[in-house]
Design a protein around this motif. Sequence first.
Motif, PDB file in Angstrom:
ATOM      1  N   ASN A   1       4.096  -1.182   3.419  1.00  0.00           N
ATOM      2  CA  ASN A   1       3.047  -0.438   2.791  1.00  0.00           C
ATOM      3  C   ASN A   1       4.510   0.498   2.232  1.00  0.00           C
ATOM      4  O   ASN A   1       6.296  -0.124   2.800  1.00  0.00           O
ATOM      5  CB  ASN A   1       2.681   1.295   3.577  1.00  0.00           C
TER       6      ASN A   1
ATOM      7  N   GLU B   1      -3.294   3.661  11.129  1.00  0.00           N
ATOM      8  CA  GLU B   1      -2.587   2.880  11.478  1.00  0.00           C
ATOM      9  C   GLU B   1      -1.643   3.749  11.745  1.00  0.00           C
ATOM     10  O   GLU B   1      -0.741   2.729  13.231  1.00  0.00           O
ATOM     11  CB  GLU B   1      -1.795   2.525   9.548  1.00  0.00           C
TER      12      GLU B   1
ATOM     13  N   HIS C   1      -5.972   1.177  -5.569  1.00  0.00           N
ATOM     14  CA  HIS C   1      -5.561   1.070  -3.497  1.00  0.00           C
ATOM     15  C   HIS C   1      -7.761   0.940  -3.060  1.00  0.00           C
ATOM     16  O   HIS C   1      -8.527   1.592  -3.118  1.00  0.00           O
ATOM     17  CB  HIS C   1      -5.284   2.509  -3.240  1.00  0.00           C
TER      18      HIS C   1
ATOM     19  N   GLY D   1       0.638  -1.368  -0.145  1.00  0.00           N
ATOM     20  CA  GLY D   1      -0.138  -0.117   0.016  1.00  0.00           C
ATOM     21  C   GLY D   1       1.023   0.860  -0.091  1.00  0.00           C
ATOM     22  O   GLY D   1       1.783   1.217  -0.176  1.00  0.00           O
ATOM     23  N   GLU D   2       0.598   2.053   0.298  1.00  0.00           N
ATOM     24  CA  GLU D   2       1.433   3.432   0.073  1.00  0.00           C
ATOM     25  C   GLU D   2       1.646   4.358   1.676  1.00  0.00           C
ATOM     26  O   GLU D   2       3.212   4.513   1.399  1.00  0.00           O
ATOM     27  CB  GLU D   2       0.612   4.529  -0.433  1.00  0.00           C
ATOM     28  N   ALA D   3       1.160   4.341   3.292  1.00  0.00           N
ATOM     29  CA  ALA D   3       1.428   5.553   3.866  1.00  0.00           C
ATOM     30  C   ALA D   3       0.286   5.168   4.592  1.00  0.00           C
ATOM     31  O   ALA D   3      -0.604   4.756   4.653  1.00  0.00           O
ATOM     32  CB  ALA D   3       1.960   6.161   3.753  1.00  0.00           C
ATOM     33  N   PRO D   4       0.867   4.121   6.016  1.00  0.00           N
ATOM     34  CA  PRO D   4       0.177   4.579   7.129  1.00  0.00           C
ATOM     35  C   PRO D   4      -0.345   5.894   7.022  1.00  0.00           C
ATOM     36  O   PRO D   4      -0.507   6.861   7.178  1.00  0.00           O
ATOM     37  CB  PRO D   4       0.793   4.784   8.611  1.00  0.00           C
ATOM     38  N   GLY D   5      -2.121   5.560   7.503  1.00  0.00           N
ATOM     39  CA  GLY D   5      -2.658   6.770   7.471  1.00  0.00           C
ATOM     40  C   GLY D   5      -3.171   7.285   9.026  1.00  0.00           C
ATOM     41  O   GLY D   5      -2.813   6.745  10.201  1.00  0.00           O
TER      42      GLY D   5
ATOM     43  N   PRO E   1      -0.717  -2.166   9.468  1.00  0.00           N
ATOM     44  CA  PRO E   1      -1.274  -1.870   8.580  1.00  0.00           C
ATOM     45  C   PRO E   1      -2.540  -1.942   7.853  1.00  0.00           C
ATOM     46  O   PRO E   1      -2.671  -2.798   8.248  1.00  0.00           O
ATOM     47  CB  PRO E   1      -0.325  -2.468   7.403  1.00  0.00           C
ATOM     48  N   PHE E   2      -3.104  -0.939   7.272  1.00  0.00           N
ATOM     49  CA  PHE E   2      -4.463  -1.272   7.000  1.00  0.00           C
ATOM     50  C   PHE E   2      -5.389  -2.036   8.111  1.00  0.00           C
ATOM     51  O   PHE E   2      -6.076  -2.894   7.534  1.00  0.00           O
ATOM     52  CB  PHE E   2      -4.671  -2.262   5.636  1.00  0.00           C
TER      53      PHE E   2
HETATM   54  N1  URA Z   1      -3.146   3.468   3.113  1.00  0.00           N
HETATM   55  C1  URA Z   1      -2.556   2.490   2.897  1.00  0.00           C
HETATM   56  O1  URA Z   1      -1.890   2.339   1.624  1.00  0.00           O
HETATM   57  N2  URA Z   1      -1.773   1.736   3.921  1.00  0.00           N
HETATM   58  C2  URA Z   1      -2.306   1.458   5.134  1.00  0.00           C
HETATM   59  O2  URA Z   1      -1.494   1.160   5.765  1.00  0.00           O
HETATM   60  C3  URA Z   1      -3.253   2.088   5.293  1.00  0.00           C
HETATM   61  C4  URA Z   1      -4.638   2.820   4.266  1.00  0.00           C
END
Ligand code: URA
Length: 266
Positions: free
Chosen positions: A157, A123, A231, A116-120, A129-130
């Motif tokens: 991520n 997270e 995503h 994925g991209e990055a923690p929100g 993650p996620f």
């Molecule tokens: N979106 C992401 O790309 N990664 C996460 O861990 C949470 C949301």
Amino acid sequence: MSLQLDERRKSMLAEMGLASFIFSPGAPGAPGAPELPAAAPRTAAPAPTVLAPVQVAAPQPRPVQQPNARADEIAQMEWGALAQAVAGCRACSLCESRRNTVFGTGDQRADWLIVGEAPGENEDLQGAPFVGPAGKLLDNMLKSLGLDRQHKVYIANVLKCRPPGNRNPSLQEVSLCEPFLRRQVQLLQPRIVLAMGRFAVQSLLGSTEPIGKLRGQAHQFMGVPVVVTYHPAYLLRSLPDKAKAWADLCLAQALLSAQTDSKDQG
Ligand code: URA
């Protein structure tokens, strides 16, 4: 690979919000529709407006050592050292606003690596993650393939720290974090990578092409086949693209099965 939908899978797909698509004529997997992944749409779809939060000026990275030396050092690390290096990373200014780093989670002997991209926010709070709404959809997508995040699946991520306000990652942040993901791939040796969203695609494939142009085919990262898909946070807002994401999952599954078949024959 037979992709006939049995009752269990239908209910999983209903959980993904795909019920209307499954039962509509011509939908992948619907009676009379061509079998997936051959039915995966190959035409370009509009670039998803994935995760386009407020733009904030990109922070300046403050490398603590020469980037190549740092990357070389990370490339030698085993799991424990790698996790510690992520937890203590101060290579860019995201370390100042994060509450937790998000290393990644799952089966270290995974066949599947989901990127994925990055923690929100969730997270960042939980250090995993996620775990928010997009994560619930991801779990349901995995379930529809008979998978879950603890077995045969690893989730990571591109960025290990949350960008403030969920803004887009900067190029510098992506490149400073990239050695961690590369080392995770080396240690995991997954058999398939699912790149979710444009930042995963940019980091893994070095491409800024829209997702719609890159999906439906096998790419490669460090010798591992990569399938590109949308995503989950974007899919929560776009029902038509959920159908395409299902086709992408089927393509990834088919590529994995093809590896098993060729191993069995060899
Ligand atoms: N979106 C992401 O790309 N990664 C996460 O861990 C949470 C949301």
